[in-house]
Design a protein around this motif. Structure first.
Motif, PDB file in Angstrom:
ATOM      1  N   TYR A  36       0.702  -1.268  -0.007  1.00 17.99           N
ATOM      2  CA  TYR A  36      -0.089  -0.018  -0.107  1.00 17.99           C
ATOM      3  C   TYR A  36       0.940   1.275   0.110  1.00 17.99           C
ATOM      4  CZ  TYR A  36      -3.620  -3.355   1.404  1.00 17.99           C
ATOM      5  OH  TYR A  36      -4.581  -4.370   1.596  1.00 17.99           O
ATOM      6  N   ASP A  37       0.138   2.327  -0.108  1.00 22.89           N
ATOM      7  CA  ASP A  37       0.929   3.462  -0.137  1.00 22.89           C
ATOM      8  C   ASP A  37       0.630   4.214   1.237  1.00 22.89           C
ATOM      9  OD1 ASP A  37       1.982   6.123  -0.634  1.00 22.89           O
ATOM     10  OD2 ASP A  37      -0.113   6.902  -1.322  1.00 22.89           O
ATOM     11  N   CYS A  38       1.555   3.814   2.302  1.00 20.32           N
ATOM     12  CA  CYS A  38       1.596   4.048   3.468  1.00 20.32           C
ATOM     13  C   CYS A  38       2.069   5.317   4.088  1.00 20.32           C
ATOM     14  CB  CYS A  38       2.339   2.712   4.190  1.00 20.32           C
ATOM     15  SG  CYS A  38       1.561   1.501   4.070  1.00 20.32           S
ATOM     16  N   PHE A  39       1.223   5.931   4.998  1.00 19.86           N
ATOM     17  CA  PHE A  39       1.939   7.079   5.882  1.00 19.86           C
ATOM     18  C   PHE A  39       1.787   6.706   7.169  1.00 19.86           C
ATOM     19  CE2 PHE A  39       1.755  10.991   2.928  1.00 19.86           C
ATOM     20  CZ  PHE A  39       1.551  10.400   1.561  1.00 19.86           C
ATOM     21  N   PHE A  40       3.143   6.775   7.815  1.00 20.66           N
ATOM     22  CA  PHE A  40       3.128   6.568   9.245  1.00 20.66           C
ATOM     23  C   PHE A  40       3.632   7.561   9.786  1.00 20.66           C
ATOM     24  CE2 PHE A  40       3.447   2.004   7.235  1.00 20.66           C
ATOM     25  CZ  PHE A  40       2.111   1.683   7.668  1.00 20.66           C
ATOM     26  N   PHE A  41       3.051   8.064  11.119  1.00 20.11           N
ATOM     27  CA  PHE A  41       3.876   9.395  11.727  1.00 20.11           C
ATOM     28  C   PHE A  41       3.544   9.049  13.266  1.00 20.11           C
ATOM     29  CE2 PHE A  41       0.073  11.498  13.540  1.00 20.11           C
ATOM     30  CZ  PHE A  41      -1.092  10.698  13.120  1.00 20.11           C
ATOM     31  N   ILE A  42       4.499   9.880  13.985  1.00 15.31           N
ATOM     32  CA  ILE A  42       4.576   9.917  15.240  1.00 15.31           C
ATOM     33  C   ILE A  42       3.513  11.106  15.834  1.00 15.31           C
ATOM     34  CG2 ILE A  42       6.155  10.369  17.217  1.00 15.31           C
ATOM     35  CD1 ILE A  42       8.299   8.912  15.293  1.00 15.31           C
ATOM     36  N   ALA A  43       2.737  10.685  16.738  1.00 16.21           N
ATOM     37  CA  ALA A  43       1.674  11.650  16.967  1.00 16.21           C
ATOM     38  C   ALA A  43       2.079  12.434  18.420  1.00 16.21           C
ATOM     39  CB  ALA A  43       0.402  11.101  17.159  1.00 16.21           C
ATOM     40  N   ASP A  44       3.205  13.351  18.093  1.00 17.30           N
ATOM     41  CA  ASP A  44       3.628  14.022  19.246  1.00 17.30           C
ATOM     42  C   ASP A  44       2.896  15.155  19.902  1.00 17.30           C
ATOM     43  OD1 ASP A  44       4.175  15.765  17.088  1.00 17.30           O
ATOM     44  OD2 ASP A  44       6.133  16.166  17.902  1.00 17.30           O
ATOM     45  N   TRP A  45       1.929  15.729  19.179  1.00 15.40           N
ATOM     46  CA  TRP A  45       0.796  16.378  19.699  1.00 15.40           C
ATOM     47  C   TRP A  45      -0.390  15.555  20.525  1.00 15.40           C
ATOM     48  CZ3 TRP A  45      -0.016  19.823  14.681  1.00 15.40           C
ATOM     49  CH2 TRP A  45       0.866  20.993  14.857  1.00 15.40           C
ATOM     50  N   HIS A  46      -0.505  14.572  19.956  1.00 20.16           N
ATOM     51  CA  HIS A  46      -1.386  13.713  20.725  1.00 20.16           C
ATOM     52  C   HIS A  46      -0.735  13.213  22.090  1.00 20.16           C
ATOM     53  CE1 HIS A  46      -3.977  12.906  17.212  1.00 20.16           C
ATOM     54  NE2 HIS A  46      -5.066  12.861  18.165  1.00 20.16           N
ATOM     55  N   ALA A  47       0.543  13.152  22.226  1.00 19.80           N
ATOM     56  CA  ALA A  47       1.154  12.887  23.346  1.00 19.80           C
ATOM     57  C   ALA A  47       1.084  14.105  24.700  1.00 19.80           C
ATOM     58  CB  ALA A  47       2.648  12.568  23.327  1.00 19.80           C
ATOM     59  N   LEU A  48       1.006  15.400  23.799  1.00 27.40           N
ATOM     60  CA  LEU A  48       0.639  16.285  24.646  1.00 27.40           C
ATOM     61  C   LEU A  48      -0.838  16.532  25.452  1.00 27.40           C
ATOM     62  CD1 LEU A  48       2.014  19.555  22.695  1.00 27.40           C
ATOM     63  CD2 LEU A  48       2.859  18.471  25.040  1.00 27.40           C
ATOM     64  N   THR A  49      -1.799  15.894  24.692  1.00 26.15           N
ATOM     65  CA  THR A  49      -2.942  15.787  25.401  1.00 26.15           C
ATOM     66  C   THR A  49      -3.211  15.320  26.609  1.00 26.15           C
ATOM     67  OG1 THR A  49      -3.926  13.608  24.233  1.00 26.15           O
ATOM     68  CG2 THR A  49      -4.136  15.758  23.136  1.00 26.15           C
ATOM     69  N   SER A  50      -2.354  14.356  26.919  1.00 26.37           N
ATOM     70  CA  SER A  50      -2.266  13.682  28.390  1.00 26.37           C
ATOM     71  C   SER A  50      -0.927  14.432  29.254  1.00 26.37           C
ATOM     72  CB  SER A  50      -2.505  12.200  28.536  1.00 26.37           C
ATOM     73  OG  SER A  50      -1.541  11.633  27.658  1.00 26.37           O
ATOM     74  N   ASP A  51       0.061  14.470  28.343  1.00 27.85           N
ATOM     75  CA  ASP A  51       1.417  14.842  29.264  1.00 27.85           C
ATOM     76  C   ASP A  51       1.850  16.249  29.006  1.00 27.85           C
ATOM     77  OD1 ASP A  51       1.490  12.514  29.718  1.00 27.85           O
ATOM     78  OD2 ASP A  51       2.715  11.422  28.349  1.00 27.85           O
ATOM     79  N   TYR A  52       0.854  17.071  29.124  1.00 26.61           N
ATOM     80  CA  TYR A  52       1.130  18.624  28.763  1.00 26.61           C
ATOM     81  C   TYR A  52       1.865  18.995  30.051  1.00 26.61           C
ATOM     82  CZ  TYR A  52      -2.926  19.035  32.029  1.00 26.61           C
ATOM     83  OH  TYR A  52      -3.846  19.111  32.868  1.00 26.61           O
ATOM     84  N   GLU A  53       1.909  18.534  31.333  1.00 28.06           N
ATOM     85  CA  GLU A  53       2.508  18.913  32.392  1.00 28.06           C
ATOM     86  C   GLU A  53       4.017  18.504  32.287  1.00 28.06           C
ATOM     87  OE1 GLU A  53       0.424  19.311  36.360  1.00 28.06           O
ATOM     88  OE2 GLU A  53      -0.459  17.646  35.355  1.00 28.06           O
ATOM     89  N   ASN A  54       4.387  17.436  31.681  1.00 32.01           N
ATOM     90  CA  ASN A  54       5.646  16.991  31.543  1.00 32.01           C
ATOM     91  C   ASN A  54       6.188  16.649  30.080  1.00 32.01           C
ATOM     92  OD1 ASN A  54       8.046  15.579  32.326  1.00 32.01           O
ATOM     93  ND2 ASN A  54       6.889  14.133  33.597  1.00 32.01           N
ATOM     94  N   THR A  55       6.556  17.689  29.447  1.00 29.98           N
ATOM     95  CA  THR A  55       6.802  17.605  27.869  1.00 29.98           C
ATOM     96  C   THR A  55       8.321  17.288  27.722  1.00 29.98           C
ATOM     97  OG1 THR A  55       7.543  20.015  27.735  1.00 29.98           O
ATOM     98  CG2 THR A  55       4.971  19.175  27.577  1.00 29.98           C
ATOM     99  N   GLY A  56       9.153  17.194  28.841  1.00 31.60           N
ATOM    100  CA  GLY A  56      10.607  17.146  28.898  1.00 31.60           C
ATOM    101  C   GLY A  56      10.990  15.877  27.844  1.00 31.60           C
ATOM    102  N   ASN A  57      10.301  14.768  28.050  1.00 29.07           N
ATOM    103  CA  ASN A  57      10.764  13.680  27.212  1.00 29.07           C
ATOM    104  C   ASN A  57      10.469  13.510  25.697  1.00 29.07           C
ATOM    105  OD1 ASN A  57      12.054  12.459  29.438  1.00 29.07           O
ATOM    106  ND2 ASN A  57      10.170  11.483  30.258  1.00 29.07           N
ATOM    107  N   ILE A  58       9.351  14.257  25.381  1.00 24.39           N
ATOM    108  CA  ILE A  58       8.704  13.811  24.157  1.00 24.39           C
ATOM    109  C   ILE A  58       9.473  13.935  22.855  1.00 24.39           C
ATOM    110  CG2 ILE A  58       6.680  14.552  22.713  1.00 24.39           C
ATOM    111  CD1 ILE A  58       5.045  15.475  24.820  1.00 24.39           C
ATOM    112  N   SER A  59      10.397  14.770  22.761  1.00 21.67           N
ATOM    113  CA  SER A  59      11.257  14.924  21.853  1.00 21.67           C
ATOM    114  C   SER A  59      12.454  13.866  21.631  1.00 21.67           C
ATOM    115  CB  SER A  59      11.774  16.322  21.414  1.00 21.67           C
ATOM    116  OG  SER A  59      12.885  16.521  22.219  1.00 21.67           O
ATOM    117  N   ARG A  60      12.736  13.313  22.773  1.00 20.19           N
ATOM    118  CA  ARG A  60      13.414  12.329  22.787  1.00 20.19           C
ATOM    119  C   ARG A  60      12.896  11.047  22.228  1.00 20.19           C
ATOM    120  NH1 ARG A  60      14.871   9.183  26.713  1.00 20.19           N
ATOM    121  NH2 ARG A  60      13.971  10.568  28.285  1.00 20.19           N
ATOM    122  N   PHE A  61      11.753  10.922  22.818  1.00 18.35           N
ATOM    123  CA  PHE A  61      10.947   9.648  22.578  1.00 18.35           C
ATOM    124  C   PHE A  61      10.640   9.569  21.022  1.00 18.35           C
ATOM    125  CE2 PHE A  61       8.704   9.173  27.062  1.00 18.35           C
ATOM    126  CZ  PHE A  61       9.945   8.398  27.483  1.00 18.35           C
TER     127      PHE A  61
END
Ligand code: TRP
Ligand code: SF4
Length: 328
Positions: A36-61
């Motif tokens: 298939y013609d596949c698009f796979f992405f990392i949903a870092d904004w979605h990680a913010l919806t529950s981890d907005y208080e602790n954003t320090g790890n997201i870019s490393r993850f």
């Protein structure tokens, strides 16, 4: 020539991937990229919806997740791999969709109430958390995806996506197809303690674990709980170690373990040792590729940048049509 069907899916960057994630999702994506013609992405904004208080790890993850994906076998030549927050068009489409999405659709989303109860250590009474499925709808319809491979827990979100797409088309004219959920068989693999494998249960084996980690973890696995003593016969059918054997050991070994366990001619300690070595072997190619990418962070950055660019080209085209349809 018929165009390839377009597939899109995403993962939140909440930490390293474990075998449950691999057999639950990633192996399926890897198979799909061939067809298939596949698009796979990392949903870092979605990680913010529950981890907005602790954003320090997201870019490393994010970086580590891309390394997990590449090491496991997703190929930037075969599919488009990108990062949500690098394609700002998602935010614009999210905003426009939020104008037409009735709040009750979101309030009755079953995962919404579930999560608020489950993650009771976090304040999730935010606008962003309620709007999670609207952002997800934007992710999906931006690429006019036909199919979205997801686990059963995500099916309500795909249903909301279909409703939002339908409503957009009804109000402004047909721009979007309604995507289908492609249900991913959930992983048969349980965690070390026989609960669902999960980072938060501390019972996971990670793709990035070293051979020593794997040996140590496997030695703690709970086996057939009725097999109290070495001389008791066991029942492989209810043993999680045996499930691992079925995935990682050659079939003659699986047969042998099956009968030796039932006749109590093998002990669990030895059985686990055999399995651990086969698991370590099976993960060797992934470990090798991980080492390769870890030593070349610029290369990973380049892969992300070029995936972002490919995704953004599609997103910009869609947004042109969207703005024309909405007349804004
Ligand atoms: N909500 C998904 C999850 O938690 C992640 C996700 C975000 C997603 N946007 C998506 C999955 C779009 C599929 C399509 O697993
Ligand atoms: Fe499980 Fe192996 Fe022990 Fe049998 S011998 S109960 S399959 S760990």
């Amino acid at each position: 020539m018929t165009a390839k069907k377009r597939i899109l899916s995403g993962m939140r960057p909440t930490g390293p991937l474990h075998l449950g994630n691999y057999h639950g999702a990633l192996d399926n994506w890897i198979a799909m990229q061939e067809e298939y013609d596949c698009f796979f992405f990392i949903a870092d904004w979605h990680a913010l919806t529950s981890d907005y208080e602790n954003t320090g790890n997201i870019s490393r993850f994010v970086q580590e997740m891309m390394i997990d994906w590449l090491s496991a076998g997703l190929s930037p030549e075969k599919c488009t791999l990108f990062v949500q927050s690098n394609v700002m068009e998602h935010a614009e489409l999210f905003l426009l969709l939020s104008m037409i999405t009735p709040v009750p659709w979101l309030e009755r989303n079953p995962t919404y109430k579930d999560q608020i109860i489950q993650l009771d250590n976090k304040d999730l009474s935010t606008f962003g958390f309620l709007g999670y499925p609207v952002l997800q709808a934007a992710d999906i319809i931006m690429y006019k995806a036909n199919g979205v491979p997801v686990g059963i827990d995500q099916v309500p979100h795909i249903e909301i996506t279909r409703e939002i797409a339908r409503r957009f088309n009804y109000l402004y004219g047909k721009v979007f197809p309604e995507p289908d959920a492609i249900l991913t068989q959930s992983s048969k693999i349980l965690g070390l303690d026989r609960r669902k494998m999960s980072k938060s249960y501390n019972n996971a084996i990670y793709l990035s674990d070293s051979p020593e980690d794997i040996r140590a973890k496997v030695s703690t696995m709970i086996t057939d709980p009725n097999r109290a003593r070495r001389k008791d016969p066991g029942n492989p059918e209810i043993c999680n170690v045996f499930e691992f054997h079925k995935l990682y050991s050659p079939s003659p070994v699986v047969e042998e373990i099956n009968s030796q366990c039932r006749s109590a001619t093998i002990g669990c300690v030895e059985c686990k040792k055999i399995m651990a070595e086969n698991l370590i072997n099976a993960l060797a190619p992934i470990r090798d590729k991980r080492k390769y990418f870890e030593e070349r962070p610029e290369m990973v950055q380049e892969i992300i940048a070029s995936g972002n660019q490919k995704a953004q080209a599609v997103a910009q085209q869609t947004m042109k049509e969207v703005r024309r349809a909405v007349r804004i």
